[in-house]
Write an enzyme that holds these catalytic residues in place. Structure first.
Site, mmCIF file in Angstrom:
data_model
loop_
_atom_site.group_PDB
_atom_site.id
_atom_site.type_symbol
_atom_site.label_atom_id
_atom_site.label_comp_id
_atom_site.label_asym_id
_atom_site.label_seq_id
_atom_site.Cartn_x
_atom_site.Cartn_y
_atom_site.Cartn_z
ATOM 1 N N TYR A 139 0.462 -0.952 -0.290
ATOM 2 C CA TYR A 139 -0.050 0.351 -0.047
ATOM 3 C C TYR A 139 0.970 1.227 -0.254
ATOM 4 O O TYR A 139 0.385 2.123 -0.323
ATOM 5 C CB TYR A 139 -0.846 0.041 1.281
ATOM 6 C CG TYR A 139 -1.976 -1.041 0.865
ATOM 7 C CD1 TYR A 139 -2.246 -1.811 0.539
ATOM 8 C CD2 TYR A 139 -2.544 -1.107 2.466
ATOM 9 C CE1 TYR A 139 -3.630 -2.371 0.173
ATOM 10 C CE2 TYR A 139 -4.163 -2.563 2.008
ATOM 11 C CZ TYR A 139 -4.296 -2.315 1.213
ATOM 12 O OH TYR A 139 -4.595 -3.791 0.717
ATOM 13 N N LYS B 243 4.786 -14.256 4.003
ATOM 14 C CA LYS B 243 4.969 -15.148 3.022
ATOM 15 C C LYS B 243 6.151 -14.919 2.996
ATOM 16 O O LYS B 243 6.947 -14.800 1.880
ATOM 17 C CB LYS B 243 3.923 -14.881 2.140
ATOM 18 C CG LYS B 243 4.063 -15.663 0.501
ATOM 19 C CD LYS B 243 2.650 -16.724 0.961
ATOM 20 C CE LYS B 243 2.833 -17.796 -0.146
ATOM 21 N NZ LYS B 243 2.407 -19.236 0.080
ATOM 22 N N ASP C 165 -0.784 -18.212 3.234
ATOM 23 C CA ASP C 165 -1.893 -18.733 2.618
ATOM 24 C C ASP C 165 -2.275 -20.101 3.277
ATOM 25 O O ASP C 165 -4.075 -20.098 4.020
ATOM 26 C CB ASP C 165 -1.408 -19.502 1.096
ATOM 27 C CG ASP C 165 -0.059 -19.859 1.444
ATOM 28 O OD1 ASP C 165 0.629 -19.769 2.322
ATOM 29 O OD2 ASP C 165 0.395 -20.673 0.508
ATOM 30 N N ASP D 201 -5.037 -6.576 5.840
ATOM 31 C CA ASP D 201 -6.411 -5.734 5.235
ATOM 32 C C ASP D 201 -7.117 -7.206 4.785
ATOM 33 O O ASP D 201 -8.177 -7.805 5.362
ATOM 34 C CB ASP D 201 -6.357 -5.484 3.782
ATOM 35 C CG ASP D 201 -6.914 -4.826 3.390
ATOM 36 O OD1 ASP D 201 -8.110 -4.403 4.378
ATOM 37 O OD2 ASP D 201 -7.067 -3.891 2.023
ATOM 38 N N ASP E 268 -10.542 -9.487 7.645
ATOM 39 C CA ASP E 268 -11.950 -9.345 6.511
ATOM 40 C C ASP E 268 -12.629 -10.830 6.177
ATOM 41 O O ASP E 268 -13.484 -10.894 6.604
ATOM 42 C CB ASP E 268 -12.076 -9.075 4.742
ATOM 43 C CG ASP E 268 -12.038 -7.540 5.159
ATOM 44 O OD1 ASP E 268 -12.117 -7.013 6.070
ATOM 45 O OD2 ASP E 268 -12.837 -7.130 4.397
#
Ligand code: ATP
Ligand code: MG
Length: 332
Positions: free
Chosen positions: A120, A173, A205, A229, A233
């Site tokens: 971001y 990751k 993951d 983020d 969610d």
């Protein structure tokens, strides 16, 4: 001592749920000075600026800010506001409540998401008609700062179990993004080790599979920006609805609190929005300002109302925003 809190309703149901949260704060024996400020689509239409300079400055100088939601202009509002309060961590609890239909009723986790860098903060480029690139930014300093916050959070017993020994999980990751997530992982684990906080790790993951299968394995989860983020969610989906989820953007000497949901244009203006997320954001604001006991009182009141009603439409009831708010205030 009075706390100066900037109140930005914004657009849509922000105008309904933020006043509800303020009403709850006003019902407590805590001295606030509320300063109203504007941001969002409506003020942009009128003045050309989605985030007027006065609002930015007020938020930057306040003790804390309570924000609702902005519509089309959301990115132009919330990103600068997070910068105004100098926020380095986004705190997002996802807890299922008795009386609320949840995919995983046993969910009780808190995400601590890096709030300044990753993709971001990255630089996107269009290099040709065929090729676009993104540079990802990860610094040791921001990774360590997040980890220090996570350690304090856990040490203070603010994790879901309240037990400092629960430690935290870092999701990353680093097996693929060896340089960026590798640095993030290494610094976060190093800080935990230095401070004697128990930390384990998950590939993000694999974590995205394991969390919905058994959320009880997790408590405090530390993530890079984008991963935080998306994964928070995912957790939101487990607990039964956007109307319940609060969040905090914590800075060094300032902070901004906001419900996770947006402007909900489909129900805006009808007085039927669920004020819970905004009220729980106000509880986080209380705790941030040192009123831990009052924050807990608000949580208890909200939990009681969720369990016994009245409930808004999103939770299967037919109560209005005002009726739910009054019920919470009543319990206080
Ligand atoms: P935005 O672009 O501002 O994010 P959106 O259409 O994505 O708007 P959200 O606010 O993100 O809407 O919420 C998605 C849906 O979830 C809404 O349309 C609404 O039905 C429901 N919802 C969200 N928040 C609430 C709430 N506080 N009370 C009741 N329903 C809500
Ligand atoms: Mg949305």
């Amino acid at each position: 001592m009075s706390h100066e809190v900037v109140v930005i309703e914004g657009d849509g149901i922000g105008r309904e749920v933020v006043p509800a949260a303020v009403e709850v704060l006003e019902a407590l024996p805590v001295d606030f000075e509320f300063v109203e400020a504007e941001a969002g689509d409506a003020v942009e239409e009128r003045t050309g600026a989605a985030l007027p300079a006065e609002t930015y400055d007020l938020a930057a100088d306040a003790d804390a800010t309570l924000f609702g939601a902005a519509g089309e202009t959301a990115a132009d509002v919330i990103l600068p506001l997070r910068e105004a309060v100098d926020s380095f961590v986004n705190v997002r609890p996802a807890k299922a409540y008795p009386g609320v239909d949840a995919v995983r009723p046993e969910t009780d986790v808190v995400f601590l998401r890096e709030n300044t860098e990753g993709v971001y903060a990255g630089h996107e480029d269009r290099l040709s008609d065929d090729l676009s690139t993104l540079t990802r930014v990860v610094t040791s300093s921001a990774s360590r700062e997040l980890a220090e916050y996570a350690c304090e959070f856990v040490e203070d017993g603010r994790g879901p179990s309240g037990d400092p020994d629960e430690g935290f999980t870092v999701a990353h990751k680093a097996n693929v993004m060896r340089e960026t997530d590798g640095r993030f992982r290494e610094e976060v684990l190093a800080v935990a080790d230095e401070r004697g906080v128990d930390a384990d790790e998950e590939l993000m993951d694999a974590f995205a599979t394991k969390l919905p299968l058994d959320p009880t394995q997790y408590g405090v989860i530390v993530c890079p920006n984008l991963a935080g983020d998306v994964l928070s969610d995912l957790a939101a989906g487990l607990v039964g609805g956007l109307g319940l989820l609060p969040s905090a953007n914590i800075g060094h000497d300032n902070a901004l609190f906001e419900p996770v949901h947006g402007t909900a244009p489909d129900i805006a203006g009808e007085g039927i929005a669920n004020p819970t997320a905004a009220i729980l954001s106000a509880a986080m604001l209380l705790e941030y300002l040192g009123h831990v006991e009052e924050g807990q009182r608000v949580r208890d009141a909200v939990e009681g109302v969720l369990s016994d009603g009245p409930r808004t439409g999103d939770l299967g009831g037919d109560a209005t925003t005002d009726e739910v708010t009054a019920a919470v205030v009543d319990r206080l």
